[in-house]
Design a protein around this motif. Structure first.
Motif, PDB file in Angstrom:
ATOM      1  N   PHE A  84      32.352  -5.064   3.474  1.00  0.00           N
ATOM      2  CA  PHE A  84      31.714  -3.773   3.230  1.00  0.00           C
ATOM      3  C   PHE A  84      32.659  -2.969   2.333  1.00  0.00           C
ATOM      4  N   THR A  85      32.279  -2.828   1.075  1.00  0.00           N
ATOM      5  CA  THR A  85      33.096  -2.006   0.170  1.00  0.00           C
ATOM      6  C   THR A  85      32.645  -0.558   0.314  1.00  0.00           C
ATOM      7  N   VAL A  86      33.564   0.317   0.690  1.00  0.00           N
ATOM      8  CA  VAL A  86      33.243   1.706   1.011  1.00  0.00           C
ATOM      9  C   VAL A  86      33.221   2.540  -0.261  1.00  0.00           C
ATOM     10  N   LEU A  87      32.112   3.254  -0.469  1.00  0.00           N
ATOM     11  CA  LEU A  87      31.908   4.097  -1.644  1.00  0.00           C
ATOM     12  C   LEU A  87      31.843   5.562  -1.219  1.00  0.00           C
ATOM     13  N   PRO A  88      31.866   6.472  -2.171  1.00  0.00           N
ATOM     14  CA  PRO A  88      31.739   7.888  -1.807  1.00  0.00           C
ATOM     15  C   PRO A  88      30.417   8.189  -1.092  1.00  0.00           C
ATOM     16  N   HIS A  89      30.405   9.310  -0.398  1.00  0.00           N
ATOM     17  CA  HIS A  89      29.236   9.811   0.326  1.00  0.00           C
ATOM     18  C   HIS A  89      28.847   8.873   1.480  1.00  0.00           C
ATOM     19  N   ASN A  90      29.858   8.255   2.064  1.00  0.00           N
ATOM     20  CA  ASN A  90      29.642   7.409   3.247  1.00  0.00           C
ATOM     21  C   ASN A  90      28.612   6.297   3.010  1.00  0.00           C
ATOM     22  N   THR A  91      28.637   5.721   1.849  1.00  0.00           N
ATOM     23  CA  THR A  91      27.788   4.572   1.553  1.00  0.00           C
ATOM     24  C   THR A  91      28.678   3.344   1.355  1.00  0.00           C
ATOM     25  N   ALA A  92      28.071   2.165   1.404  1.00  0.00           N
ATOM     26  CA  ALA A  92      28.822   0.918   1.253  1.00  0.00           C
ATOM     27  C   ALA A  92      27.903  -0.163   0.701  1.00  0.00           C
ATOM     28  N   THR A  93      28.509  -1.154   0.119  1.00  0.00           N
ATOM     29  CA  THR A  93      27.768  -2.342  -0.318  1.00  0.00           C
ATOM     30  C   THR A  93      28.257  -3.532   0.507  1.00  0.00           C
ATOM     31  N   LEU A  94      27.322  -4.407   0.798  1.00  0.00           N
ATOM     32  CA  LEU A  94      27.626  -5.565   1.649  1.00  0.00           C
ATOM     33  C   LEU A  94      27.495  -6.850   0.845  1.00  0.00           C
ATOM     34  N   SER A  95      28.519  -7.696   0.931  1.00  0.00           N
ATOM     35  CA  SER A  95      28.448  -9.058   0.383  1.00  0.00           C
ATOM     36  C   SER A  95      28.934 -10.010   1.464  1.00  0.00           C
ATOM     37  N   SER A  96      28.450 -11.221   1.448  1.00  0.00           N
ATOM     38  CA  SER A  96      28.792 -12.165   2.523  1.00  0.00           C
ATOM     39  C   SER A  96      28.974 -13.569   1.961  1.00  0.00           C
ATOM     40  N   VAL A 117      36.838  -5.052  -6.356  1.00  0.00           N
ATOM     41  CA  VAL A 117      36.864  -3.594  -6.165  1.00  0.00           C
ATOM     42  C   VAL A 117      36.955  -2.916  -7.528  1.00  0.00           C
ATOM     43  N   ASN A 118      36.704  -1.611  -7.534  1.00  0.00           N
ATOM     44  CA  ASN A 118      36.852  -0.815  -8.748  1.00  0.00           C
ATOM     45  C   ASN A 118      37.290   0.600  -8.364  1.00  0.00           C
ATOM     46  N   ASP A 119      37.245   1.512  -9.313  1.00  0.00           N
ATOM     47  CA  ASP A 119      37.736   2.872  -9.078  1.00  0.00           C
ATOM     48  C   ASP A 119      36.934   3.612  -8.020  1.00  0.00           C
ATOM     49  N   ASN A 120      35.678   3.216  -7.803  1.00  0.00           N
ATOM     50  CA  ASN A 120      34.830   3.916  -6.844  1.00  0.00           C
ATOM     51  C   ASN A 120      35.037   3.437  -5.405  1.00  0.00           C
ATOM     52  N   ASN A 142      45.576  -0.482  -5.071  1.00  0.00           N
ATOM     53  CA  ASN A 142      45.831  -0.753  -6.490  1.00  0.00           C
ATOM     54  C   ASN A 142      44.551  -1.296  -7.112  1.00  0.00           C
ATOM     55  N   VAL A 143      43.786  -0.389  -7.711  1.00  0.00           N
ATOM     56  CA  VAL A 143      42.501  -0.797  -8.281  1.00  0.00           C
ATOM     57  C   VAL A 143      42.681  -1.604  -9.556  1.00  0.00           C
ATOM     58  N   HIS A 144      43.867  -1.582 -10.128  1.00  0.00           N
ATOM     59  CA  HIS A 144      44.097  -2.331 -11.367  1.00  0.00           C
ATOM     60  C   HIS A 144      44.018  -3.840 -11.127  1.00  0.00           C
ATOM     61  N   ASP A 145      44.232  -4.259  -9.883  1.00  0.00           N
ATOM     62  CA  ASP A 145      44.122  -5.694  -9.576  1.00  0.00           C
ATOM     63  C   ASP A 145      42.674  -6.160  -9.596  1.00  0.00           C
ATOM     64  N   MET A 146      41.738  -5.238  -9.416  1.00  0.00           N
ATOM     65  CA  MET A 146      40.299  -5.544  -9.418  1.00  0.00           C
ATOM     66  C   MET A 146      39.884  -6.454  -8.266  1.00  0.00           C
ATOM     67  N   LEU A 147      40.827  -6.832  -7.423  1.00  0.00           N
ATOM     68  CA  LEU A 147      40.516  -7.662  -6.260  1.00  0.00           C
ATOM     69  C   LEU A 147      41.349  -7.194  -5.071  1.00  0.00           C
ATOM     70  N   LEU A 148      40.718  -7.132  -3.925  1.00  0.00           N
ATOM     71  CA  LEU A 148      41.451  -6.883  -2.684  1.00  0.00           C
ATOM     72  C   LEU A 148      41.612  -8.221  -1.986  1.00  0.00           C
ATOM     73  N   GLN A 149      42.830  -8.563  -1.612  1.00  0.00           N
ATOM     74  CA  GLN A 149      43.119  -9.859  -0.985  1.00  0.00           C
ATOM     75  C   GLN A 149      43.493  -9.667   0.479  1.00  0.00           C
ATOM     76  N   ALA A 150      42.966 -10.542   1.323  1.00  0.00           N
ATOM     77  CA  ALA A 150      43.278 -10.505   2.752  1.00  0.00           C
ATOM     78  C   ALA A 150      43.257 -11.922   3.296  1.00  0.00           C
ATOM     79  N   ASN A 151      43.839 -12.105   4.471  1.00  0.00           N
ATOM     80  CA  ASN A 151      43.866 -13.420   5.133  1.00  0.00           C
ATOM     81  C   ASN A 151      43.112 -13.345   6.453  1.00  0.00           C
ATOM     82  N   TRP A 152      42.273 -14.345   6.667  1.00  0.00           N
ATOM     83  CA  TRP A 152      41.523 -14.439   7.926  1.00  0.00           C
ATOM     84  C   TRP A 152      41.923 -15.734   8.625  1.00  0.00           C
ATOM     85  N   VAL A 153      42.190 -15.616   9.946  1.00  0.00           N
ATOM     86  CA  VAL A 153      42.595 -16.768  10.752  1.00  0.00           C
ATOM     87  C   VAL A 153      41.416 -17.205  11.604  1.00  0.00           C
TER      88      VAL A 153
END
Length: 218
Positions: free
Chosen positions: A131-143, A66-69, A105-116
């Motif tokens: 789906f990383t959510v960006l301004p203007h209702n746009t997003a980027t997808l990685s898989s 993640v980043n500031d956007n 906390n964007v300073h971590d540069m990573l969002l961490q989550a757990n999936w079961v």
């Protein structure tokens, strides 16, 4: 987002995503989920997990850059039929078929989550989507795809071939040849001469003895 190569998804897929995925409004993080206007796929480093091997009833740690956007991230896990499976721990809210996490906390540069992962043994592969959510209702997808570990047993047949080489063996037999000693049966010349000389004397003596015996008897 830095390093992104925008690749707009087809309109039909955007409409589908608009029905299934939504994100909190970036300005106020309201409880209402909104429809994405555009979703871009990225070739930059995206969602990652502590393992890319799928195992049922297992907890996976997932990281999303993640980043500031980026205001929030929606995480999904789908099987090969595109049905959501498993559960996400600690999500801030559920956005239809996804789990939304606010970026706090964007300073971590990573969002961490757990999936079961689910307990079902019928699932052989799962795709994790971020789906990383960006301004203007746009997003980027990685898989990231998780595939089951397939154990392949290779049977190695060891065939022992006994090769018998016939090596001619030369047998040397030692035959002792004994030359028979031929005994001479013939009298030597000296013996013959001696016998020839003594023969008349013997005959005379024999006659004389015979005469004397006859006189004595008669």
């Amino acid at each position: 987002m830095a390093g992104l190569h925008p690749m707009p998804l087809p309109l039909g897929l955007l409409l589908c995503l608009g029905l299934k995925f939504s994100a909190a409004t970036p300005t106020n993080h309201s409880d209402n989920c909104v429809v994405f206007d555009e979703v871009f796929t990225t070739t930059s480093p995206g969602i990652r997990a502590n393992s890319d091997t799928y195992e049922s009833n297992t907890i996976y740690t997932v990281w999303v850059p993640v980043n500031d956007n980026v205001s929030s991230v929606i995480l999904r896990a789908v099987d090969k039929n595109n049905s959501t499976v498993g559960s996400w721990q600690g999500a801030d809210k559920e956005c239809n078929s996804g789990s939304l996490y606010y970026v706090k906390n964007v300073h971590d540069m990573l969002l961490q989550a757990n999936w079961v992962a689910p307990k079902s043994e019928n699932i052989t592969e799962v795709e994790l989507q971020a789906f990383t959510v960006l301004p203007h209702n746009t997003a980027t997808l990685s898989s990231l795809k998780l595939n089951s570990k397939v154990t392949t047993t290779t049977l190695t047949s060891k065939i022992f071939t006994t090769s018998t080489s016939k090596i001619p063996v030369t047998v040397t037999s030692k035959i002792s040849t004994t030359k028979p000693t031929t005994a001479s049966t013939l009298p030597t010349t000296r013996s013959l001469a001696h016998r020839a000389t003594n023969r008349p004397i013997i005959d005379a003596i024999s006659i004389l003895l015979a005469f004397l015996i006859s006189k004595l008897l008669f």
